[in-house]
Design a protein around this motif. Structure first.
Motif, PDB file in Angstrom:
ATOM      1  N   LEU A 100      36.714  16.994 152.269  1.00  0.00           N
ATOM      2  CA  LEU A 100      36.472  17.415 153.653  1.00  0.00           C
ATOM      3  C   LEU A 100      35.191  18.238 153.744  1.00  0.00           C
ATOM      4  N   LEU A 101      34.935  19.060 152.728  1.00  0.00           N
ATOM      5  CA  LEU A 101      33.692  19.827 152.698  1.00  0.00           C
ATOM      6  C   LEU A 101      32.498  18.887 152.579  1.00  0.00           C
ATOM      7  N   ALA A 102      32.623  17.856 151.739  1.00  0.00           N
ATOM      8  CA  ALA A 102      31.543  16.866 151.617  1.00  0.00           C
ATOM      9  C   ALA A 102      31.310  16.164 152.946  1.00  0.00           C
ATOM     10  N   GLN A 103      32.399  15.842 153.675  1.00  0.00           N
ATOM     11  CA  GLN A 103      32.246  15.192 154.977  1.00  0.00           C
ATOM     12  C   GLN A 103      31.455  16.063 155.940  1.00  0.00           C
ATOM     13  N   SER A 104      31.648  17.379 155.857  1.00  0.00           N
ATOM     14  CA  SER A 104      30.937  18.286 156.756  1.00  0.00           C
ATOM     15  C   SER A 104      29.442  18.305 156.481  1.00  0.00           C
ATOM     16  N   LYS A 105      29.030  17.840 155.289  1.00  0.00           N
ATOM     17  CA  LYS A 105      27.613  17.828 154.931  1.00  0.00           C
ATOM     18  C   LYS A 105      26.886  16.589 155.447  1.00  0.00           C
ATOM     19  N   VAL A 106      27.630  15.608 155.919  1.00  0.00           N
ATOM     20  CA  VAL A 106      26.990  14.363 156.378  1.00  0.00           C
ATOM     21  C   VAL A 106      27.439  14.016 157.788  1.00  0.00           C
ATOM     22  N   THR A 107      27.512  15.020 158.654  1.00  0.00           N
ATOM     23  CA  THR A 107      27.913  14.787 160.041  1.00  0.00           C
ATOM     24  C   THR A 107      26.735  14.442 160.939  1.00  0.00           C
ATOM     25  N   HIS A 108      25.503  14.752 160.480  1.00  0.00           N
ATOM     26  CA  HIS A 108      24.317  14.515 161.291  1.00  0.00           C
ATOM     27  C   HIS A 108      23.321  13.636 160.549  1.00  0.00           C
ATOM     28  N   GLU A 109      22.408  13.073 161.315  1.00  0.00           N
ATOM     29  CA  GLU A 109      21.330  12.284 160.727  1.00  0.00           C
ATOM     30  C   GLU A 109      20.490  13.167 159.802  1.00  0.00           C
ATOM     31  N   ALA A 110      19.772  12.536 158.910  1.00  0.00           N
ATOM     32  CA  ALA A 110      18.870  13.246 158.004  1.00  0.00           C
ATOM     33  C   ALA A 110      17.482  12.628 158.091  1.00  0.00           C
ATOM     34  N   LEU A 111      16.486  13.420 157.747  1.00  0.00           N
ATOM     35  CA  LEU A 111      15.115  12.909 157.652  1.00  0.00           C
ATOM     36  C   LEU A 111      14.908  12.481 156.200  1.00  0.00           C
ATOM     37  N   HIS A 112      14.932  11.176 155.962  1.00  0.00           N
ATOM     38  CA  HIS A 112      14.858  10.650 154.602  1.00  0.00           C
ATOM     39  C   HIS A 112      13.406  10.405 154.181  1.00  0.00           C
ATOM     40  N   GLY A 113      13.135  10.560 152.888  1.00  0.00           N
ATOM     41  CA  GLY A 113      11.794  10.318 152.361  1.00  0.00           C
ATOM     42  C   GLY A 113      10.755  11.222 152.987  1.00  0.00           C
ATOM     43  N   ALA A 114      11.104  12.483 153.204  1.00  0.00           N
ATOM     44  CA  ALA A 114      10.217  13.408 153.923  1.00  0.00           C
ATOM     45  C   ALA A 114       8.932  13.677 153.140  1.00  0.00           C
ATOM     46  N   GLN A 115       7.831  13.720 153.869  1.00  0.00           N
ATOM     47  CA  GLN A 115       6.525  14.060 153.299  1.00  0.00           C
ATOM     48  C   GLN A 115       5.816  15.034 154.228  1.00  0.00           C
ATOM     49  N   LEU A 116       5.249  16.095 153.658  1.00  0.00           N
ATOM     50  CA  LEU A 116       4.511  17.087 154.429  1.00  0.00           C
ATOM     51  C   LEU A 116       3.046  17.014 154.026  1.00  0.00           C
ATOM     52  N   LYS A 117       2.161  16.803 155.006  1.00  0.00           N
ATOM     53  CA  LYS A 117       0.738  16.681 154.727  1.00  0.00           C
ATOM     54  C   LYS A 117      -0.037  17.722 155.530  1.00  0.00           C
ATOM     55  N   ILE A 118      -1.029  18.314 154.874  1.00  0.00           N
ATOM     56  CA  ILE A 118      -1.881  19.320 155.506  1.00  0.00           C
ATOM     57  C   ILE A 118      -3.331  18.860 155.381  1.00  0.00           C
ATOM     58  N   LYS A 119      -4.011  18.699 156.504  1.00  0.00           N
ATOM     59  CA  LYS A 119      -5.405  18.265 156.525  1.00  0.00           C
ATOM     60  C   LYS A 119      -6.266  19.302 157.252  1.00  0.00           C
ATOM     61  N   GLY A 120      -7.553  19.340 156.888  1.00  0.00           N
ATOM     62  CA  GLY A 120      -8.471  20.292 157.496  1.00  0.00           C
ATOM     63  C   GLY A 120      -8.668  21.535 156.661  1.00  0.00           C
ATOM     64  N   ILE A 121      -7.678  21.838 155.824  1.00  0.00           N
ATOM     65  CA  ILE A 121      -7.733  22.959 154.888  1.00  0.00           C
ATOM     66  C   ILE A 121      -7.367  22.424 153.512  1.00  0.00           C
ATOM     67  N   LYS A 122      -8.123  22.828 152.497  1.00  0.00           N
ATOM     68  CA  LYS A 122      -7.814  22.382 151.149  1.00  0.00           C
ATOM     69  C   LYS A 122      -6.612  23.162 150.620  1.00  0.00           C
ATOM     70  N   THR A 123      -5.543  22.437 150.265  1.00  0.00           N
ATOM     71  CA  THR A 123      -4.363  23.059 149.671  1.00  0.00           C
ATOM     72  C   THR A 123      -4.136  22.466 148.284  1.00  0.00           C
ATOM     73  N   PHE A 124      -3.553  23.264 147.388  1.00  0.00           N
ATOM     74  CA  PHE A 124      -3.321  22.811 146.020  1.00  0.00           C
ATOM     75  C   PHE A 124      -2.213  23.648 145.395  1.00  0.00           C
ATOM     76  N   ASP A 125      -1.757  23.237 144.202  1.00  0.00           N
ATOM     77  CA  ASP A 125      -0.668  23.916 143.491  1.00  0.00           C
ATOM     78  C   ASP A 125       0.593  24.000 144.356  1.00  0.00           C
ATOM     79  N   LEU A 126       0.925  22.901 145.036  1.00  0.00           N
ATOM     80  CA  LEU A 126       2.069  22.903 145.945  1.00  0.00           C
ATOM     81  C   LEU A 126       3.382  22.779 145.183  1.00  0.00           C
ATOM     82  N   THR A 127       4.385  23.492 145.652  1.00  0.00           N
ATOM     83  CA  THR A 127       5.734  23.376 145.117  1.00  0.00           C
ATOM     84  C   THR A 127       6.720  23.535 146.265  1.00  0.00           C
ATOM     85  N   PRO A 128       7.672  22.572 146.418  1.00  0.00           N
ATOM     86  CA  PRO A 128       7.930  21.432 145.542  1.00  0.00           C
ATOM     87  C   PRO A 128       6.906  20.318 145.735  1.00  0.00           C
ATOM     88  N   GLU A 129       6.684  19.545 144.668  1.00  0.00           N
ATOM     89  CA  GLU A 129       5.758  18.431 144.766  1.00  0.00           C
ATOM     90  C   GLU A 129       6.360  17.283 145.573  1.00  0.00           C
TER      91      GLU A 129
END
Length: 419
Positions: free
Chosen positions: A198-227
């Motif tokens: 039942l606890l596991a069911q409560s973790k999947v009650t809503h949609e999720a954003l799958h394969g998420a990627q975060l990109k930053i442009k215009g400013i040089k970024t490096f040493d990102l974590t998590p990769e």
């Protein structure tokens, strides 16, 4: 989206902490969910199998007709009790409760084959979760932890593991569940199993954003974590640390898939030329980087370069790790040996900044106010205990010094759990 930065000099690199909180766009799941039961029927389950069967049968009875289930059994090898996913209607539930109850445990424990067989039949158009119930050590077939990690990371699914007894390989089971954003729990009776499911069911009650990627442009970024991000779930914050050079306006985009549909969220905001209020960010970045490297070593084995990287970060930022420790000596020893007191200077900066922040009004860390990543007339507002408000949630409200003091305790807890 919240942003906290530290950049004491214009011509040197700065450190940042970026926090994204998914909210209104992750809607409740209405089309039903798919549940994959992967059940241990090896010989070591004798005496415990009836508890497993009872817990699973009661869990099936609690499912709604628009949900589906599959049942995979494993001992020396894996087999499927159902033929693909079937609706959780009363007839099917009764039929497979009876079949599960008649199984006689025997043989070895090929956990990998059970998971591999189950993952083959996932339906990418529906929200899926795997419920693994086992009591033993993986002793047949593939047994290396890194192979399990590669297997689970190759599929976008949440794994929930229920451990019966004390002989299970807990580090392995915990690692693979963590890799899928699930959880591992110890269970001792059918009530435990039902409650955990039942606890596991409560973790999947809503949609999720799958394969998420975060990109930053215009400013040089490096040493990102998590990769790599993976999937983002409702109520789960993504916190990214990194370094940046220069200053000015940056274009930030978060992309992924929701129910198979491509989604892109965009905003822009400025990274400051100088920022001196949060020197603790340097050590928080170092700690996050060490955590990421340590997890890779645990999952795939020790690597000389990774070991050296952790050692260098621990020494440079005054952090205890698996490869560094702290020795308490008198001040005269430092002077005699010519040891630079880098940690002392760093702590002085951090405590000075903490006092200055305490004397000032609470600062709003929300970065996307001018151009919200998610536009909605009924956007919710969350309020933290520190008085910071906004859709970005609590990242801006953290007292960074207090958080930094908690990190050694988190590290000790993590190492003790693995031991």
């Amino acid at each position: 989206m919240d942003l906290v930065t530290y950049k004491p000099e214009q011509d040197k690199a700065g450190t940042f902490m970026l926090t994204v909180t998914p909210a209104m766009d992750l809607q409740p799941i209405t089309e039903g969910r798919d549940w994959l039961f992967v059940l241990d029927i090896s010989g070591s389950m004798k005496g415990k199998y009836q508890t497993l069967a009872d817990g699973v049968s009661r869990a099936l009875q609690k499912m709604s007709p628009n949900e589906r289930f599959r049942i995979i059994l494993f001992n020396n090898s894996a087999s499927e009790l159902t033929r693909g996913y079937i609706p959780a209607n009363p007839e099917n539930v009764r039929k497979y409760i009876d079949k599960v109850g008649k199984i006689a445990p025997n043989g070895g424990t090929n956990v990998y084959d059970g998971l591999h067989k189950g993952l083959k039949g996932l339906d990418s158009d529906r929200t899926s979760a795997i419920l693994l119930v086992t009591d033993g050590v993986a002793n047949v077939g593939v047994t290396r932890q890194k192979d399990f990690i590669k297997l689970i990371r190759s599929h976008d699914v949440r794994l929930f593991t229920f451990i019966m007894g004390n002989s299970a390989n807990r580090p392995l089971l915990t690692a693979i569940t963590d890799a899928s954003n699930g959880f591992a729990m110890s269970v001792s009776n059918s009530d435990d199993i039902v409650g955990s499911i039942l606890l596991a069911q409560s973790k999947v009650t809503h949609e999720a954003l799958h394969g998420a990627q975060l990109k930053i442009k215009g400013i040089k970024t490096f040493d990102l974590t998590p990769e790599k991000i993976g999937s983002l779930y409702r109520g789960q914050q993504l916190t990214m640390f990194g370094h940046y050079s220069g200053s000015g306006q940056a274009k930030v985009s978060l992309s992924g898939k929701i129910s198979g549909e491509e989604k892109v969220y965009q905003t822009d905001f400025a990274f400051p030329e100088t920022s001196t209020a949060n020197p603790e960010l340097e050590r928080l970045w170092a700690y996050a980087s060490i955590e990421q490297l340590s997890r890779e070593i645990e999952d795939f084995g020790e690597d000389a370069d990774m070991k050296q990287a952790i050692t260098d970060l621990g020494i440079q930022y005054g952090l205890v790790t698996d490869y560094t420790s702290m020795v308490v000596v008198r001040d005269q020893v430092f002077k005699k040996l010519g040891i630079e007191r880098r940690n002392t200077k760093r702590l002085e900066r951090e405590f000075t900044a903490q006092k200055e922040r305490a004397a000032q009004p609470v600062v709003q860390r929300r970065a996307d106010t001018a151009r919200p990543m998610f536009k909605s007339s009924n956007r919710p507002t969350t309020r933290s205990s520190g008085g910071n408000s906004g859709g970005g949630g609590g990242a801006g409200s953290f007292d960074l010094v207090s958080l930094l003091f908690l990190l050694p305790l988190a590290w000790i807890g993590r190492r003790t759990k693995q031991a």
